[in-house]
Design a protein around this motif. Structure first.
Motif, PDB file in Angstrom:
ATOM      1  N   UNK A   1      93.587  32.614  78.821  1.00  0.00           N
ATOM      2  CA  UNK A   1      92.768  33.654  78.165  1.00  0.00           C
ATOM      3  C   UNK A   1      92.891  33.552  76.643  1.00  0.00           C
ATOM      4  N   UNK A   2      94.111  33.265  76.177  1.00  0.00           N
ATOM      5  CA  UNK A   2      94.270  33.103  74.722  1.00  0.00           C
ATOM      6  C   UNK A   2      93.368  31.968  74.217  1.00  0.00           C
ATOM      7  N   UNK A   3      93.341  30.861  74.963  1.00  0.00           N
ATOM      8  CA  UNK A   3      92.517  29.722  74.540  1.00  0.00           C
ATOM      9  C   UNK A   3      91.043  30.117  74.522  1.00  0.00           C
ATOM     10  N   UNK A   4      90.596  30.798  75.587  1.00  0.00           N
ATOM     11  CA  UNK A   4      89.178  31.192  75.659  1.00  0.00           C
ATOM     12  C   UNK A   4      88.833  32.204  74.568  1.00  0.00           C
ATOM     13  N   UNK A   5      89.739  33.180  74.373  1.00  0.00           N
ATOM     14  CA  UNK A   5      89.453  34.217  73.374  1.00  0.00           C
ATOM     15  C   UNK A   5      89.451  33.647  71.951  1.00  0.00           C
ATOM     16  N   UNK A   6      90.319  32.676  71.704  1.00  0.00           N
ATOM     17  CA  UNK A   6      90.440  32.143  70.338  1.00  0.00           C
ATOM     18  C   UNK A   6      89.228  31.297  69.941  1.00  0.00           C
ATOM     19  N   UNK A   7      88.491  30.768  70.930  1.00  0.00           N
ATOM     20  CA  UNK A   7      87.435  29.800  70.593  1.00  0.00           C
ATOM     21  C   UNK A   7      86.326  30.405  69.726  1.00  0.00           C
ATOM     22  N   UNK A   8      86.006  31.684  69.968  1.00  0.00           N
ATOM     23  CA  UNK A   8      84.906  32.314  69.225  1.00  0.00           C
ATOM     24  C   UNK A   8      85.239  32.514  67.752  1.00  0.00           C
ATOM     25  N   UNK A   9      86.546  32.531  67.429  1.00  0.00           N
ATOM     26  CA  UNK A   9      86.939  32.835  66.051  1.00  0.00           C
ATOM     27  C   UNK A   9      86.387  31.806  65.065  1.00  0.00           C
ATOM     28  N   UNK A  10      86.129  30.586  65.568  1.00  0.00           N
ATOM     29  CA  UNK A  10      85.556  29.539  64.714  1.00  0.00           C
ATOM     30  C   UNK A  10      84.040  29.620  64.641  1.00  0.00           C
ATOM     31  N   UNK A  11      83.469  30.620  65.342  1.00  0.00           N
ATOM     32  CA  UNK A  11      82.002  30.703  65.404  1.00  0.00           C
ATOM     33  C   UNK A  11      81.457  31.986  64.783  1.00  0.00           C
ATOM     34  N   UNK A  12      81.998  33.168  65.212  1.00  0.00           N
ATOM     35  CA  UNK A  12      81.313  34.383  64.717  1.00  0.00           C
ATOM     36  C   UNK A  12      81.766  34.775  63.311  1.00  0.00           C
TER      37      UNK A  12
END
Ligand SMILES: Cc1cc2nc3c(=O)[nH]c(=O)nc-3n(C[C@H](O)[C@H](O)[C@H](O)COP(=O)(O)OP(=O)(O)OC[C@H]3O[C@@H](n4cnc5c(N)ncnc54)[C@H](O)[C@@H]3O)c2cc1C
Length: 380
Positions: A349-360
């Motif tokens: 979940x940490x990996x999935x949640x962290x991915x958006x931080x480079x986008x939004x």
């Protein structure tokens, strides 16, 4: 640069950390698995006064600085990144009113938003306008003493749960970014269709929607001054990027702490995983990146409070912290092996949640554009 926190700020951080640990963290898995809006966690933050930590006391805020605010966001994100996302999207909405609204609009909306009574959403992105909001096609045209709004927005956090949406649309189609204005759209406004929540990779307890707009708004819905919307949105995002950086620290720190516990317990052959030098070097890399990102976030937060320009600082902090969260969460999952990949532990979940931080709030590439422009402008 002053990184000191006063007694009041330390007390707010301590209360937020306690609520994050005792209320928000135990709900995180439920919201992720059921893909439902993190309502109880947001309510707990509202009860604590934390839905107004971005606002001055005049408008119902707690009167704490950005450094303390980023510590609260970090604590919430470490417990449940979805909750931190819903909370910081609300801050984008209330910052829009704070920076762009009239005094009357601030008095009307901010105290109730700060208390947690009202939830906000910030609607800038459109299917054909993400990194470059000036490409937006949604329009507001004067009609019957107010504005007829037509168009669409997508990926809007909190949109359906929100009591109000700050909507950015063009009031002058020929004026590029100078033709963008912001409007206050209360819940229940006729002529707004919400999609079902989008199916997302991470942040599954923070719902995002597409909005189809064909609605009429009264003249009083215009937020502040016509044509100032782009400037307001960019100033709001400068502030918001400090919060995304803080979210990144929260997720990365949770992953690092889980790893430190894991490598001491997990036996590989004759000794714990922690005793292997490869593990130690990986942990050191994770820590070094996290601390670099933390210092940049603190610098951006301090500059945000100083009243000086801080676009360069917030873009740099967001870039480095978001990339750091990607690196640290991936390294943490690797240290857990198969145990990290299955869903019993929160590593995946940490990996999935962290991915958006480079986008939004601007992709990493957009942050690099902001940074390089500031550097080149400084050479002129
Ligand atoms: C979970 C989630 C929550 C969100 N919440 C909100 C919200 O509450 N409100 C809101 O308004 N929006 C929200 N968004 C939208 C988000 O801000 C956008 O997705 C983001 O800004 C990127 O825009 P885009 O998706 O259109 O990508 P695009 O702009 O199409 O970018 C695609 C790629 O092109 C790259 N690129 C773009 N321009 C350049 C350039 N000049 N040079 C080089 N590369 C470039 C980008 O870096 C990216 O890699 C959310 C999105 C998600 C997924």
């Amino acid at each position: 640069m002053n990184f000191e926190l006063n007694a009041e700020e330390l007390a707010v951080i301590e209360s937020a950390e306690q609520v994050a640990r005792e209320v928000i963290q135990p709900l995180a898995r439920h919201y992720d698995e059921t893909e439902t809006f993190c309502a109880d966690s947001i309510k707990a933050l509202g009860d604590l006064g934390c839905m107004g930590i971005n606002l001055p006391e005049t408008y119902g805020g707690l009167g704490i600085g950005s450094l303390a605010m980023s510590r609260v966001v970090e604590a919430v994100a470490g417990a449940c990144a979805s909750t931190a996302s819903a909370m910081t999207a609300h801050f984008l909405a209330t910052d829009s009113i704070l920076l762009g609204g009239t005094e009357e609009q601030k008095q009307e909306w901010l105290p109730r938003a700060a208390s947690g009574e009202l939830l906000g959403a910030f609607a800038l992105t459109e299917p054909a306008a993400g990194s470059n909001p000036a490409d937006m096609r949604s329009r507001a045209v004067r009609e019957d003493g107010g504005w007829r709004v037509r168009g669409s927005k997508h990926y809007i956090t909190n949109a359906k749960e929100a009591d109000f949406i700050v909507l950015y649309v063009k009031t002058d189609a020929e004026a590029g970014h100078k033709g963008i204005s912001a409007f206050m759209v209360p819940r229940g406004t006729p002529g707004i269709d919400f999609s079902s929540p989008e199916k997302t990779m991470g942040l599954r307890g923070s719902t995002i929607y597409e909005l189809a707009l064909d609605c009429w708004l009264p003249a009083s819905a215009l937020l502040g001054v016509e044509g100032q919307g782009f400037n307001t949105a960019m100033a709001v995002l400068d502030r918001g990027r400090v919060e995304v950086a803080a979210m990144s620290l929260g997720i990365a720190n949770a992953a690092l702490q889980a790893s430190l516990n894991w490598v001491r317990e997990r036996q590989i052959g004759p000794k714990p995983l922690a005793a292997y030098q490869g593990t130690q070097w990986r942990l050191a890399d994770m820590y070094a990146q996290l601390e670099s990102a933390r210092l940049l976030t603190m610098k951006a937060a301090a500059r945000r409070d100083s009243g000086e320009r801080f676009s360069l600082d917030s873009a740099t902090a967001k870039l480095v912290a978001a990339e750091c969260a990607g690196f640290v969460t991936d390294a943490a999952l690797q240290l857990h092996g198969g145990y990290g990949y299955v869903r019993d532990l929160p590593l995946e979940r940490y990996v999935r949640d962290a991915r958006i931080l480079r986008i939004f709030e601007g992709t990493s590439e957009v942050q690099k554009i902001i940074i390089s422009r500031a550097l080149l402008d400084a050479c002129k």
